[in-house]
Motif scaffolding. Sequence first.
Motif, PDB file in Angstrom:
ATOM      1  N   ARG A 241       1.061  -1.108   0.015  1.00  0.00           N
ATOM      2  CA  ARG A 241       0.072   0.227  -0.174  1.00  0.00           C
ATOM      3  C   ARG A 241       1.076   1.182  -0.533  1.00  0.00           C
ATOM      4  NH1 ARG A 241      -4.832   0.034   4.424  1.00  0.00           N
ATOM      5  NH2 ARG A 241      -5.247  -2.335   2.756  1.00  0.00           N
ATOM      6  N   GLU A 242       0.443   2.126  -1.043  1.00  0.00           N
ATOM      7  CA  GLU A 242       1.466   3.436  -1.112  1.00  0.00           C
ATOM      8  C   GLU A 242       1.031   4.589  -0.861  1.00  0.00           C
ATOM      9  OE1 GLU A 242       2.920   4.027  -4.646  1.00  0.00           O
ATOM     10  OE2 GLU A 242       1.156   4.157  -5.879  1.00  0.00           O
ATOM     11  N   PHE A 243       1.369   5.765  -0.536  1.00  0.00           N
ATOM     12  CA  PHE A 243       0.817   6.919  -0.554  1.00  0.00           C
ATOM     13  C   PHE A 243       0.429   7.941  -1.213  1.00  0.00           C
ATOM     14  CE2 PHE A 243      -0.359  10.823   2.106  1.00  0.00           C
ATOM     15  CZ  PHE A 243      -0.016  11.521   1.406  1.00  0.00           C
ATOM     16  N   VAL A 244      -1.090   8.608  -1.614  1.00  0.00           N
ATOM     17  CA  VAL A 244      -1.111   9.062  -2.776  1.00  0.00           C
ATOM     18  C   VAL A 244      -1.494  10.341  -2.759  1.00  0.00           C
ATOM     19  CG1 VAL A 244      -3.190   9.586  -4.362  1.00  0.00           C
ATOM     20  CG2 VAL A 244      -2.473   7.311  -4.163  1.00  0.00           C
ATOM     21  N   ALA A 245      -2.050  11.097  -1.475  1.00  0.00           N
ATOM     22  CA  ALA A 245      -1.985  12.740  -1.162  1.00  0.00           C
ATOM     23  C   ALA A 245      -2.620  12.480  -0.238  1.00  0.00           C
ATOM     24  CB  ALA A 245      -2.947  12.773  -2.072  1.00  0.00           C
ATOM     25  N   GLY A 246      -2.463  13.609   1.015  1.00  0.00           N
ATOM     26  CA  GLY A 246      -2.560  13.511   2.133  1.00  0.00           C
ATOM     27  C   GLY A 246      -3.313  15.068   2.148  1.00  0.00           C
ATOM     28  N   ILE A 247      -4.058  15.323   3.005  1.00  0.00           N
ATOM     29  CA  ILE A 247      -4.623  16.296   3.085  1.00  0.00           C
ATOM     30  C   ILE A 247      -4.585  17.432   5.509  1.00  0.00           C
ATOM     31  CG2 ILE A 247      -6.783  16.374   3.096  1.00  0.00           C
ATOM     32  CD1 ILE A 247      -7.233  18.643   1.939  1.00  0.00           C
ATOM     33  N   MET A 248      -4.030  18.110   5.217  1.00  0.00           N
ATOM     34  CA  MET A 248      -4.204  18.735   6.662  1.00  0.00           C
ATOM     35  C   MET A 248      -5.823  19.104   6.930  1.00  0.00           C
ATOM     36  SD  MET A 248      -2.050  18.756   8.575  1.00  0.00           S
ATOM     37  CE  MET A 248      -1.919  19.626  10.398  1.00  0.00           C
ATOM     38  N   SER A 249      -6.232  19.366   8.392  1.00  0.00           N
ATOM     39  CA  SER A 249      -7.788  18.879   9.105  1.00  0.00           C
ATOM     40  C   SER A 249      -8.034  19.804   8.630  1.00  0.00           C
ATOM     41  CB  SER A 249      -7.666  19.049  10.146  1.00  0.00           C
ATOM     42  OG  SER A 249      -7.495  19.889  11.191  1.00  0.00           O
ATOM     43  N   SER A 250      -7.895  21.314   8.666  1.00  0.00           N
ATOM     44  CA  SER A 250      -8.108  22.337   7.736  1.00  0.00           C
ATOM     45  C   SER A 250      -8.217  22.167   6.169  1.00  0.00           C
ATOM     46  CB  SER A 250      -7.472  24.066   8.648  1.00  0.00           C
ATOM     47  OG  SER A 250      -5.900  23.609   7.697  1.00  0.00           O
ATOM     48  N   GLY A 251      -7.653  22.087   6.632  1.00  0.00           N
ATOM     49  CA  GLY A 251      -7.886  21.957   4.013  1.00  0.00           C
ATOM     50  C   GLY A 251      -6.649  23.157   3.816  1.00  0.00           C
TER      51      GLY A 251
ATOM     52  N   ARG B 131      -5.526  10.840  13.616  1.00  0.00           N
ATOM     53  CA  ARG B 131      -6.010  11.559  14.807  1.00  0.00           C
ATOM     54  C   ARG B 131      -4.748  12.613  14.787  1.00  0.00           C
ATOM     55  NH1 ARG B 131      -8.262   7.274  18.963  1.00  0.00           N
ATOM     56  NH2 ARG B 131      -5.928   5.824  17.856  1.00  0.00           N
ATOM     57  N   ARG B 132      -3.635  11.574  14.984  1.00  0.00           N
ATOM     58  CA  ARG B 132      -2.286  13.240  16.039  1.00  0.00           C
ATOM     59  C   ARG B 132      -2.690  13.988  14.396  1.00  0.00           C
ATOM     60  NH1 ARG B 132       2.083  11.862  13.751  1.00  0.00           N
ATOM     61  NH2 ARG B 132       1.473  11.192  11.586  1.00  0.00           N
ATOM     62  N   LEU B 133      -1.796  15.076  15.454  1.00  0.00           N
ATOM     63  CA  LEU B 133      -1.919  16.761  14.913  1.00  0.00           C
ATOM     64  C   LEU B 133      -1.083  17.156  14.210  1.00  0.00           C
ATOM     65  CD1 LEU B 133      -4.173  18.106  18.393  1.00  0.00           C
ATOM     66  CD2 LEU B 133      -4.578  17.715  16.015  1.00  0.00           C
ATOM     67  N   PHE B 134       0.129  16.424  13.456  1.00  0.00           N
ATOM     68  CA  PHE B 134       1.467  17.095  13.794  1.00  0.00           C
ATOM     69  C   PHE B 134       1.763  16.216  12.343  1.00  0.00           C
ATOM     70  CE2 PHE B 134       1.911  16.710  17.694  1.00  0.00           C
ATOM     71  CZ  PHE B 134       1.708  14.809  18.588  1.00  0.00           C
ATOM     72  N   GLY B 135       0.923  17.424  11.355  1.00  0.00           N
ATOM     73  CA  GLY B 135       1.247  16.800   9.765  1.00  0.00           C
ATOM     74  C   GLY B 135       0.747  15.787   8.808  1.00  0.00           C
ATOM     75  N   ILE B 136       1.064  15.888   8.062  1.00  0.00           N
ATOM     76  CA  ILE B 136       0.372  15.210   6.926  1.00  0.00           C
ATOM     77  C   ILE B 136       1.667  13.946   6.820  1.00  0.00           C
ATOM     78  CG2 ILE B 136       0.322  14.810   3.883  1.00  0.00           C
ATOM     79  CD1 ILE B 136      -0.760  17.138   4.245  1.00  0.00           C
ATOM     80  N   SER B 137       0.929  11.896   7.082  1.00  0.00           N
ATOM     81  CA  SER B 137       1.949  11.604   7.246  1.00  0.00           C
ATOM     82  C   SER B 137       1.649  10.610   5.714  1.00  0.00           C
ATOM     83  CB  SER B 137       1.501  10.441   8.487  1.00  0.00           C
ATOM     84  OG  SER B 137       2.388   8.662   8.573  1.00  0.00           O
ATOM     85  N   GLN B 138       2.863  10.190   5.426  1.00  0.00           N
ATOM     86  CA  GLN B 138       3.291   9.345   4.007  1.00  0.00           C
ATOM     87  C   GLN B 138       2.915   7.866   4.767  1.00  0.00           C
ATOM     88  OE1 GLN B 138       5.249  10.492   0.786  1.00  0.00           O
ATOM     89  NE2 GLN B 138       5.642  12.049   2.293  1.00  0.00           N
ATOM     90  N   ASN B 139       2.880   7.861   5.939  1.00  0.00           N
ATOM     91  CA  ASN B 139       2.989   6.142   6.503  1.00  0.00           C
ATOM     92  C   ASN B 139       1.701   5.872   6.987  1.00  0.00           C
ATOM     93  OD1 ASN B 139       3.794   3.917   8.104  1.00  0.00           O
ATOM     94  ND2 ASN B 139       5.095   4.749   9.652  1.00  0.00           N
ATOM     95  N   ALA B 140       1.201   4.375   6.219  1.00  0.00           N
ATOM     96  CA  ALA B 140       0.053   3.926   6.318  1.00  0.00           C
ATOM     97  C   ALA B 140      -0.541   3.559   8.014  1.00  0.00           C
ATOM     98  CB  ALA B 140      -0.111   2.898   5.413  1.00  0.00           C
ATOM     99  N   ASN B 141       1.100   2.678   9.084  1.00  0.00           N
ATOM    100  CA  ASN B 141       0.397   2.858  10.238  1.00  0.00           C
ATOM    101  C   ASN B 141       0.290   3.329  10.888  1.00  0.00           C
ATOM    102  OD1 ASN B 141       1.499   0.184   9.641  1.00  0.00           O
ATOM    103  ND2 ASN B 141       3.453   0.582   9.738  1.00  0.00           N
ATOM    104  N   GLU B 142       0.498   5.015  10.336  1.00  0.00           N
ATOM    105  CA  GLU B 142       0.194   6.332  11.270  1.00  0.00           C
ATOM    106  C   GLU B 142      -1.423   6.859  11.393  1.00  0.00           C
ATOM    107  OE1 GLU B 142       3.236   9.082  11.178  1.00  0.00           O
ATOM    108  OE2 GLU B 142       4.931   7.783  12.323  1.00  0.00           O
TER     109      GLU B 142
END
Length: 125
Positions: free
Chosen positions: A45-55, A100-111
Motif C-alpha cells: 500500500r502506498e501513499f497518494v495524497a494527504g490533507i491537513m484538518s483545515s484543508g 488523529r495525530r496533530l503533527f502534519g501529514i504522514s505518508q506512513n500507513a501505520n500512523e
Amino acid sequence: QVQLVESGGGLVQAGGSLRLSCAASGRTFSSYAMGWFRQAPGKEREFVAGIMSSGDITLYTDSVKGRFTISRDNARNTVYLQMNSLKAEDTAVYYCAADRRLFGISQNANEYDYWGQGTQVTVSS
C-alpha cells in the motif's frame, strides 16, 4: 470512532478522470488529517495524497503531482480525490484513511487510525 466509506471508483480509459469521495461518520472529522492510499495487486500500500484538518496544506506523492487533487469539505464530513490524466499504472484499490495525530501529514500507513473498505480504480490503456 470514525467510519469511512469510499465511492467513485470504476473503469476508465487512459487519459480520463475520476473523482473519489470518502464520507466519514462522527463529529470529529474536521480535526483529522486525511490521506488517500492505493494498493495494486502484488504491491505494498502506498501513499497518494494527504490533507491537513483545515484543508490548507496538502501533500502528494511525486507520481500524481499535477494530475490528482485532494480536497475536503468539513461541513459534509467528506474528503475527495480528483484524478485527471489517469494512467494504467494508477490502477489499484484506493483507500481513504484518518489520522488523529496533530503533527502534519504522514505518508506512513501505520500512523493512520481509521480506514475505509477501498474502491477499485481500473485504467485501461
